[in-house]
Design an enzyme around this catalytic site. Structure first.
Site, PDB file in Angstrom:
ATOM      1  CB  SER A 141      -4.087  30.761  15.902  1.00  0.00           C
ATOM      2  OG  SER A 141      -2.617  30.644  15.870  1.00  0.00           O
ATOM      3  CG  ASP A 281      -1.126  37.744  13.027  1.00  0.00           C
ATOM      4  OD1 ASP A 281      -0.496  37.596  13.920  1.00  0.00           O
ATOM      5  OD2 ASP A 281      -2.079  36.900  12.816  1.00  0.00           O
ATOM      6  CG  HIS A 314      -2.125  35.460  16.545  1.00  0.00           C
ATOM      7  ND1 HIS A 314      -2.052  35.244  15.153  1.00  0.00           N
ATOM      8  CD2 HIS A 314      -2.410  34.553  17.273  1.00  0.00           C
ATOM      9  CE1 HIS A 314      -2.510  33.893  15.330  1.00  0.00           C
ATOM     10  NE2 HIS A 314      -2.549  33.499  16.536  1.00  0.00           N
TER      11      HIS A 314
END
Length: 335
Positions: A141, A281, A314
């Protein structure tokens, strides 16, 4: 165990200097005599350096199954360094830190920073630890933003980059809207809420919404099939995080994210690159992969792609680590 390293006065790309900055960090493994067996782990937007082990500081998912003796990021072989980002909530210099000019927390007066400032601070930490070169920079991320930035800022300092559930640029997020939500808290006090009792209820609500968007419901479903129990666990996780996190860090790092775009500089990357996305995601969907991989190829970057076949959105890189651990192990072995 968390340690702290002073990195001195840090010049900032947008102007000014952050005086007497420090980073919170942890290390696992042993640095080789030549200082060249280090792996830098970089964390997500709302996480901390402890994401490599788990707990509250692993907001985007614990990587404890990937880091350790005999694991893909093998601490019997590598000297693993993980630090909390400059500006983040968990121990490094950030809005909650004392401003030497006023004696009280920076709060809304914390200077604007960008991704190159964050990695420059990490470079100073590595220098202080005696690291001469990195095997790789690895992170999910926002940690992937840092990995890409390391590749363009210090192209000769690492052999590999592993940006995970991320991209070489950020889609713009409305940080002014986030600030407006925080400012509706009765304790906001013009942004100086530290002296007014904090904004725990607002931060808890924000956190619960974020966890659900990240896919926490799916990640917990196997262990907690009862929805009421899952909801209670998500509320507990949100409050645990909110009790330690700082709203101003969300704003500072969010604005840095909105300035982040390394696509014009991809040709500076010399390291080999493993780009990893999760099939489910919603933040960084696999539809990004063809464009990113083509841009890397056009820039002459030696890159390969791995997709995590996971329902965990995610959070998959940590919560479904076994699904992509072999690819990471192979990539590091080839370096």
């Amino acid at each position: 165990m968390t340690q702290y390293q002073s990195i001195g006065d840090l010049p900032l790309r947008l102007g000014g200097t952050l005086p007497d900055a420090r980073l919170a960090y942890m290390t696992l493994g042993t640095l080789a005599p030549d200082g060249r067996n280090a792996v830098l782990m970089t964390h997500g937007y709302t996480s901390s350096h402890t994401y490599i082990q788990g707990g509250t500081g692993a907001s985007e998912g614990s990587w404890g199954r990937l880091v350790g003796p005999g694991r893909a990021i093998d601490t019997d072989r590598y000297f693993v360094v993980s630090s909390t980002m400059l500006g983040a909530s968990f121990g490094s210099t950030a809005p909650r830190s004392p401003n030497p000019a006023t004696g009280r927390a920076y709060g809304p007066d914390f200077p604007p920073i960008v991704l190159p400032d964050i990695v420059a601070a990490q470079r100073r930490l590595l220098d202080a630890l005696g690291v001469k070169a990195l095997v790789a920079v690895i992170g999910p991320s926002y940690g992937g933003f840092q990995a890409f930035t390391w590749g363009v800022e210090y192209p000769d300092f690492m052999k590999g980059l592993v940006p995970v559930v991320t991209a070489p640029n950020s889609r713009a997020i409305d940080i002014d809207a986030t600030e407006a939500v925080l400012a509706r808290d009765p304790n906001w006090n013009g942004g100086h809420y530290y002296e007014a009792g904090g904004i725990l209820a607002t931060m808890t609500a924000l956190r619960e919404d974020t966890l659900r968007r990240y896919g926490i419901d799916e990640a917990l479903a196997a262990g907690l099939p009862d929805k009421a129990e899952r909801d209670a666990e998500i509320r507990r996780m949100a409050r645990d995080w909110a009790e330690q996190a700082d709203g101003h860090s969300l704003l500072v790092l969010g604005r840095a994210m909105n300035r982040y775009d390394v696509r014009p500089d991809l040709a500076r990357i010399k390291a080999k690159l493993l780009y990893v996305l999760s099939r489910t995601d919603a933040l960084f969907p696999p539809t990004l992969a063809p464009g990113v991989m083509q841009a890397l190829a056009d820039a002459g970057v030696d890159a390969i792609y791995e997709e995590i076949d996971s329902e965990h959105g995610h959070l998959a890189s940590g919560s479904d680590a076994a699904k992509w651990e072999p690819a990471l192990r192979r990539f590091l072995a080839e370096l």
